[in-house]
Write a protein that holds these residues in place. Structure first.
Motif, PDB file in Angstrom:
ATOM      1  N   UNK A  36     -20.882  -5.740  30.830  1.00  0.00           N
ATOM      2  CA  UNK A  36     -21.361  -4.893  29.733  1.00  0.00           C
ATOM      3  C   UNK A  36     -21.972  -5.740  28.626  1.00  0.00           C
ATOM      4  N   UNK A  37     -21.376  -6.900  28.351  1.00  0.00           N
ATOM      5  CA  UNK A  37     -21.901  -7.780  27.307  1.00  0.00           C
ATOM      6  C   UNK A  37     -23.261  -8.350  27.709  1.00  0.00           C
ATOM      7  N   UNK A  38     -23.455  -8.632  28.993  1.00  0.00           N
ATOM      8  CA  UNK A  38     -24.742  -9.152  29.449  1.00  0.00           C
ATOM      9  C   UNK A  38     -25.828  -8.095  29.331  1.00  0.00           C
ATOM     10  N   UNK A  39     -25.456  -6.838  29.486  1.00  0.00           N
ATOM     11  CA  UNK A  39     -26.424  -5.758  29.422  1.00  0.00           C
ATOM     12  C   UNK A  39     -26.898  -5.462  28.011  1.00  0.00           C
ATOM     13  N   UNK A  40     -26.134  -5.858  27.008  1.00  0.00           N
ATOM     14  CA  UNK A  40     -26.532  -5.608  25.630  1.00  0.00           C
ATOM     15  C   UNK A  40     -27.675  -6.535  25.243  1.00  0.00           C
ATOM     16  N   UNK A  41     -28.645  -5.968  24.594  1.00  0.00           N
ATOM     17  CA  UNK A  41     -29.758  -6.770  24.111  1.00  0.00           C
ATOM     18  C   UNK A  41     -29.341  -7.408  22.787  1.00  0.00           C
ATOM     19  N   UNK A  42     -29.613  -8.687  22.648  1.00  0.00           N
ATOM     20  CA  UNK A  42     -29.222  -9.391  21.437  1.00  0.00           C
ATOM     21  C   UNK A  42     -30.137  -8.976  20.283  1.00  0.00           C
ATOM     22  N   UNK A  43     -29.507  -8.609  19.187  1.00  0.00           N
ATOM     23  CA  UNK A  43     -30.261  -8.200  18.006  1.00  0.00           C
ATOM     24  C   UNK A  43     -30.913  -9.404  17.345  1.00  0.00           C
ATOM     25  N   UNK A  44     -32.052  -9.206  16.690  1.00  0.00           N
ATOM     26  CA  UNK A  44     -32.593 -10.285  15.864  1.00  0.00           C
ATOM     27  C   UNK A  44     -31.577 -10.668  14.781  1.00  0.00           C
ATOM     28  N   UNK A  45     -31.646 -11.892  14.332  1.00  0.00           N
ATOM     29  CA  UNK A  45     -30.646 -12.420  13.396  1.00  0.00           C
ATOM     30  C   UNK A  45     -30.512 -11.562  12.140  1.00  0.00           C
ATOM     31  N   UNK A  46     -31.616 -11.106  11.572  1.00  0.00           N
ATOM     32  CA  UNK A  46     -31.541 -10.333  10.332  1.00  0.00           C
ATOM     33  C   UNK A  46     -30.891  -8.976  10.578  1.00  0.00           C
ATOM     34  N   UNK A  47     -31.211  -8.341  11.698  1.00  0.00           N
ATOM     35  CA  UNK A  47     -30.597  -7.046  12.000  1.00  0.00           C
ATOM     36  C   UNK A  47     -29.109  -7.195  12.255  1.00  0.00           C
ATOM     37  N   UNK A  48     -28.737  -8.277  12.956  1.00  0.00           N
ATOM     38  CA  UNK A  48     -27.322  -8.547  13.187  1.00  0.00           C
ATOM     39  C   UNK A  48     -26.594  -8.725  11.852  1.00  0.00           C
ATOM     40  N   UNK A  49     -27.164  -9.536  10.974  1.00  0.00           N
ATOM     41  CA  UNK A  49     -26.515  -9.812   9.689  1.00  0.00           C
ATOM     42  C   UNK A  49     -26.386  -8.547   8.853  1.00  0.00           C
ATOM     43  N   UNK A  50     -27.446  -7.771   8.763  1.00  0.00           N
ATOM     44  CA  UNK A  50     -27.390  -6.541   7.959  1.00  0.00           C
ATOM     45  C   UNK A  50     -26.364  -5.563   8.528  1.00  0.00           C
ATOM     46  N   UNK A  51     -26.323  -5.441   9.849  1.00  0.00           N
ATOM     47  CA  UNK A  51     -25.335  -4.556  10.481  1.00  0.00           C
ATOM     48  C   UNK A  51     -23.911  -5.006  10.161  1.00  0.00           C
ATOM     49  N   UNK A  52     -23.681  -6.307  10.252  1.00  0.00           N
ATOM     50  CA  UNK A  52     -22.340  -6.836   9.984  1.00  0.00           C
ATOM     51  C   UNK A  52     -21.967  -6.713   8.505  1.00  0.00           C
TER      52      UNK A  52
END
Length: 186
Positions: A36-52
């Motif tokens: 399941x983790x492999x199937x997830x597309x990695x978010x761009x760094x800024x989107x990841x940071x804003x989400x977190x």
């Protein structure tokens, strides 16, 4: 006197079968989680940071009195962002190592703002320094502002590089059009 029950010799075999089934179940769950983790597309760094950042703020840690945890988590998101965005800025580096790594190269990271934030967050995390709710929110806001500034500088650099590339291509097209005309005139 009665002997051991009839099932007594079978007990070790039954326990071994149960242990094998438990191991197989654990391996299956682990395989599914990894798949399941492999199937997830990695978010761009800024989107990841804003989400977190949004996720941490939604936890309500400051209001719950967990101001130190709030600061630690917000700074951790900043460090993860830098690890994704800047080469050699691994999340595993200490604050001193991270700052030295960033100062050695032109990264666009405002070290003059990052250094005091990391120093104060280290005191909060490791020395259990008390932090007020207002200061915790300010530190979280500063972490978010640094992420946004780094991303804005990166976007501006990419836009400038794209503009320079476009200008170079346009100049090359103009030169290629004028070169045959000059040959014909001669």
């Amino acid at each position: 006197v009665a002997g051991p029950p009839w099932w007594w010799p079978w007990l070790p075999i039954l326990l071994a079968i149960l242990a094998l089934l438990a191991l197989l179940y654990w391996l299956w769950k682990r395989w599914r989680k990894r798949r399941a983790a492999e199937g997830e597309e990695e978010l761009p760094a800024i989107q990841y940071a804003e989400r977190e950042f949004d996720r941490i703020e939604a936890l309500g840690l400051v209001e719950a009195g967990e101001r130190g945890r709030f600061v630690a988590l917000m700074v951790e998101v900043l460090r993860d962002f830098l690890a994704r965005r800047v080469p050699d800025a691994d999340a595993s580096l200490t604050s001193t190592e991270l700052l030295a790594s960033l100062r050695d190269r032109a990264t666009g990271v405002p070290a003059e703002r990052l250094a005091p934030l990391l120093a104060e967050s280290d005191l909060i995390k490791f020395a259990r320094r008390a932090v007020s709710a207002d200061r915790a929110r300010a530190m979280g806001g500063e972490a978010r502002a640094i992420v946004r500034d780094v991303e804005a500088k990166r976007a501006a650099e990419e836009a400038a590089a794209a503009a320079a590339q476009a200008a170079a291509e346009a100049a090359a097209r103009v030169r290629s059009r004028t070169a045959p005309q000059e040959r014909n005139a001669a």
